[in-house]
Enzyme design. Structure first.
Site, PDB file in Angstrom:
ATOM      1  N   HIS A  53       2.888   6.174  -6.957  1.00  0.00           N
ATOM      2  CA  HIS A  53       1.959   5.638  -5.952  1.00  0.00           C
ATOM      3  C   HIS A  53       0.939   4.687  -6.595  1.00  0.00           C
ATOM      4  O   HIS A  53      -0.223   4.628  -6.180  1.00  0.00           O
ATOM      5  CB  HIS A  53       1.217   6.763  -5.223  1.00  0.00           C
ATOM      6  CG  HIS A  53       2.111   7.697  -4.467  1.00  0.00           C
ATOM      7  ND1 HIS A  53       2.494   7.490  -3.161  1.00  0.00           N
ATOM      8  CD2 HIS A  53       2.709   8.862  -4.845  1.00  0.00           C
ATOM      9  CE1 HIS A  53       3.280   8.479  -2.760  1.00  0.00           C
ATOM     10  NE2 HIS A  53       3.436   9.320  -3.774  1.00  0.00           N
ATOM     11  N   ASN A  76       3.750  11.196   3.022  1.00  0.00           N
ATOM     12  CA  ASN A  76       4.544   9.971   2.916  1.00  0.00           C
ATOM     13  C   ASN A  76       4.902   9.474   4.307  1.00  0.00           C
ATOM     14  O   ASN A  76       4.510  10.068   5.310  1.00  0.00           O
ATOM     15  CB  ASN A  76       5.828  10.231   2.111  1.00  0.00           C
ATOM     16  CG  ASN A  76       5.564  10.509   0.642  1.00  0.00           C
ATOM     17  OD1 ASN A  76       4.693   9.897   0.030  1.00  0.00           O
ATOM     18  ND2 ASN A  76       6.319  11.435   0.067  1.00  0.00           N
ATOM     19  N   TYR A  86      -1.779  17.068  -8.758  1.00  0.00           N
ATOM     20  CA  TYR A  86      -2.577  15.954  -8.242  1.00  0.00           C
ATOM     21  C   TYR A  86      -3.997  15.982  -8.800  1.00  0.00           C
ATOM     22  O   TYR A  86      -4.527  14.967  -9.244  1.00  0.00           O
ATOM     23  CB  TYR A  86      -2.581  15.974  -6.711  1.00  0.00           C
ATOM     24  CG  TYR A  86      -1.388  15.239  -6.133  1.00  0.00           C
ATOM     25  CD1 TYR A  86      -1.556  14.131  -5.322  1.00  0.00           C
ATOM     26  CD2 TYR A  86      -0.092  15.642  -6.431  1.00  0.00           C
ATOM     27  CE1 TYR A  86      -0.471  13.450  -4.800  1.00  0.00           C
ATOM     28  CE2 TYR A  86       0.999  14.971  -5.925  1.00  0.00           C
ATOM     29  CZ  TYR A  86       0.812  13.866  -5.109  1.00  0.00           C
ATOM     30  OH  TYR A  86       1.899  13.193  -4.617  1.00  0.00           O
TER      31      TYR A  86
END
Length: 719
Positions: A53, A126, A336
């Site tokens: 990303h 997404n 993350y």
């Protein structure tokens, strides 16, 4: 002065045009503080890009509740209709680096940060409802497969597809990425999905499993490969430009937030794992429930500060929204946040775009770049006698019942990797299916033959027509056909299938009628009877194609119908014939023939004996513009598959047949009686092949009548 230049310490800069030197031509001096400061900061301006990303765009906006879901969640942001919550959204491509083009075939990231009164909630998803895998141990391998080759530093189609084709559950996501939705025209014209299964907890502490959907109010728009290629040549930032320009001009993009809900009881009785990221929840069983509207109405003032430094994590939750046993989600809870600590520092949550907008009494202290009061003199441990750092036991979620021993459980025990890709494929129109075939063929170029065949075989397991279409599209790129509408004068056609090349005997008509008939052989392979049938069809204007369907499964075996010994040998091999593989081969043949017709002609199928059975299975599983089956074995399969008939079918049955007795024939007739497009006829005596080799009675007149019906049937449906 607002425009004056200052050092980082607030002192004014004396000269920003000339460095400090020893004389007009002398060396630079280390005491040139502005030169040193300017270069030192410049050297550190680029922070590590996201591993995935990396290329993204962002905007500010708000979320407004339009429908009451308090029966499912006690989250404050859903507490009443009309409630507004500020948000920040970051869109992204996934595989490309920070400098990649926007219009590439790839998943798009869709991450939303809700600044609620109870803290920040990050919905990190997404533009697709599923993902390539369900076990997070494969995630780093996916990253390396879709990134650059370590030796050539080039994108590797072989590495990408080698990995995908060895992860069975990836077919669902691959089908979406290779479909016409694989290249969104812009971020505004795509849906968003939380993808994972999450949970909602209401005021009564009741849990429901949930999936989040963001439905584009702008509609869906996509690019073809050709359109994307042309666009990238003109504008590598097409999605960024579209989003920024739309918001600047007041054309604010909007999405409708919806949820699917499932009770814990429903989850326990579901036929598949509801926490499997490679699967969707059918909307018929779990319909979308509208929640509210997301609007983006303000562009960032500074891209780096607000987009590049934006940090999202599915671990950012608020009371009333929780987790699930989804294995991929569980791993992302760590990965993350850990990525952002590496990229931005341990105090990344204090960066304004990431900071909560509600009062925070944070336990965390110190660390690099601590820019707030660092909790002042508040005591830094718990428990303590001052009553600091009290937890909230009333907000504890209900306990989750678990079962089983701790082990490295192999999720491949659930081997239904194909039913949902099959359902998706069958929802597509013929044009969408063809786009899927062609996109796949272009993308997989550069992969090895083994990888291509592996993918075709996977597609065929989902749907024979899917595998056949991909095989034909790959073959068409590797060996281009003649111009549209032309029928080359050829005696053999090579057709790509999941198990290698399939050869076919071809008769070209002198006066083509833009239609073709695929003739499926009996147990003697492509014998003289088959060739004669093809010749007769060619005289009627049909392109006649007879694939070597039977004997390709017995390498090195060649039979004619000349002797009794060969007849017996053929029957010995008959029992080993793989009918499912045969249907895949027929599908590949039909797809190849359609391409030879320029994609516009009709294709029928007819067959004798074993070919009669394969014709029937083709009509039931794949469909064709017409199908004519002469006798053939497989009585029970006729009866079992009659309900799925997808083609106009004409069936001829002899009164005498070693494989079909009178009672069985009646069951076939009864099974097909309810189909308006199925005709069944019988004729006296036995079939031609048995008459020749058993000395039995053969009614030539009845057979001639059957042939006349066949000609009329084909002319009607293939005209």
């Amino acid at each position: 002065m607002k425009t004056a230049l200052y050092h980082a310490n607030g002192a004014p800069v004396a000269d920003n045009q000339n460095i400090l030197t020893a004389g007009p031509r002398g060396p630079a001096l280390l005491q040139d503080l502005w030169l040193i400061e300017k270069l030192a900061h410049f050297d550190r301006e680029v922070i590590p890009e996201r591993r995935m990303h990396a290329k993204g765009s962002g905007a500010h906006g708000s979320f407004t509740v339009t429908h009451d879901i308090t029966r499912y969640s006690k989250a404050a942001l859903f507490s009443e209709v009309g409630k507004h919550t500020p948000v920040f959204v970051r869109f992204s491509t996934v595989a490309g680096e920070r400098g990649a083009a926007d219009a590439e075939r790839d998943i798009r990231g869709f991450a939303v940060k809700f600044y609620t009164e109870e803290g920040n909630w990050d919905l990190v998803g997404n533009n697709t409802p599923v993902f390539f895998m369900r076990d997070p141990l494969r995630f780093t391998d996916l990253n390396r497969a879709v990134k650059r080759d370590p030796r050539s530093n080039l994108r590797s189609a072989h590495g990408n597809w080698d990995f995908w084709t060895l992860v069975p559950e990836s077919l669902h996501q691959v089908t979406i990425v290779m479909s016409d939705r694989g290249i969104p025209a812009s971020y505004r014209h795509m849906h968003g999905f939380g993808s994972h299964t999450f949970s909602l907890v209401n005021a009564d502490n009741e849990r429901h499993w949930v999936k989040f959907h963001l439905r584009s109010r702008q509609g869906i728009r996509n690019l073809t490969d050709a359109q994307a290629q042309a666009l990238v040549g003109q504008d590598r930032e097409s999605s960024q430009r579209d989003l920024f320009t739309a918001i600047e001009s007041g054309d604010f993009p909007r999405w409708q937030l919806c949820i699917q809900v499932m009770t814990e009881r429903q989850a326990r009785s579901l036929a598949f794992n509801p926490f499997d990221l490679s699967k969707v929840w059918p909307h018929a069983d779990h319909p979308l429930i509208e929640v509210g509207e997301l609007v983006l109405d303000r562009n960032p003032d500074n891209y780096f500060a607000e987009v590049e430094q934006a940090a999202f994590s599915p671990a950012n939750l608020v009371p009333g929204i929780g987790l699930s046993p989804d294995k991929m989600l569980q791993a992302r809870l760590f990965s993350y946040g850990d990525t952002q600590r590496h990229r931005l520092g341990v105090n990344f949550h204090l960066i304004p775009v990431n900071a909560p907008r509600c009062p925070v009494h944070s336990y965390h202290r110190d660390g690099a770049m601590r820019v707030d009061a660092n909790a002042g003199g508040t005591i830094g441990y718990a428990p303590n006698s001052q009553g600091e750092w009290q937890d909230h036991p009333a907000l504890a979620e209900p306990p989750l019942a678990l079962q089983g021993d701790a082990a490295h459980w192999d999720a491949r025990g659930d081997d239904d990797h194909y039913s949902q890709p099959r359902a998706l494929f069958r929802l597509m129109s013929p044009a969408q299916q063809q786009a899927l075939f062609d996109n796949t063929a272009r993308s997989i170029q550069g992969a090895s033959r083994e990888v291509k065949e592996r993918h075709v075989a996977r597609c065929a397991r989902a749907d024979a027509a899917y595998g056949a279409g991909v095989a034909a599209a790959i073959r068409a790129l590797e060996f281009p056909t003649s111009p549209q509408g032309a029928h080359p004068m050829i005696d053999r056609l090579d057709i790509a299938t999941p198990d290698g090349a399939l050869h076919a005997h071809v008769h070209r008509p002198a006066r083509p009628n833009r239609a073709a008939v695929v003739v499926l052989q009996e147990i003697f392979g492509i014998n003289n009877d088959m060739k004669q049938t093809c010749a007769e069809l060619a005289e009627q204007g049909f392109l006649a194609v007879c694939p070597d369907l039977f004997w390709r499964q017995e390498p090195g075996v060649e039979l004619s119908d000349a002797t009794q010994a060969e007849w017996e040998k053929g029957f010995a091999l008959y029992s080993r014939f793989d009918r499912d593989l045969g249907v895949v081969d027929v599908g590949a043949t039909i797809a190849a023939v359609r391409r030879h017709l320029g994609g516009t002609g009709k294709v029928g199928v007819m067959g004798y004996c074993l070919g009669g059975l394969m014709t029937f299975l083709t009509a039931a599983r794949l469909g064709a513009d017409a199908a004519v089956a002469y006798y053939g074995g497989g009585t029970e399969q006729y009866v079992d598959e009659a309900a799925t008939l997808r083609s106009p079918l004409l069936m001829h049955l002899a009164e005498e047949d070693e494989f079909i007795d009178r009672a069985a024939r009646e069951r076939i007739v009864q099974a097909l009686a309810g189909h308006p497009w199925a005709q069944v006829h019988t004729y006296p005596g036995c079939n031609h092949a048995f008459a020749r080799h058993r000395g039995a009675h053969y009614d030539a007149a009845a057979a001639a009548l059957a042939n006349g019906r066949t000609a009329q049937f084909l002319a009607t449906h293939l005209a």
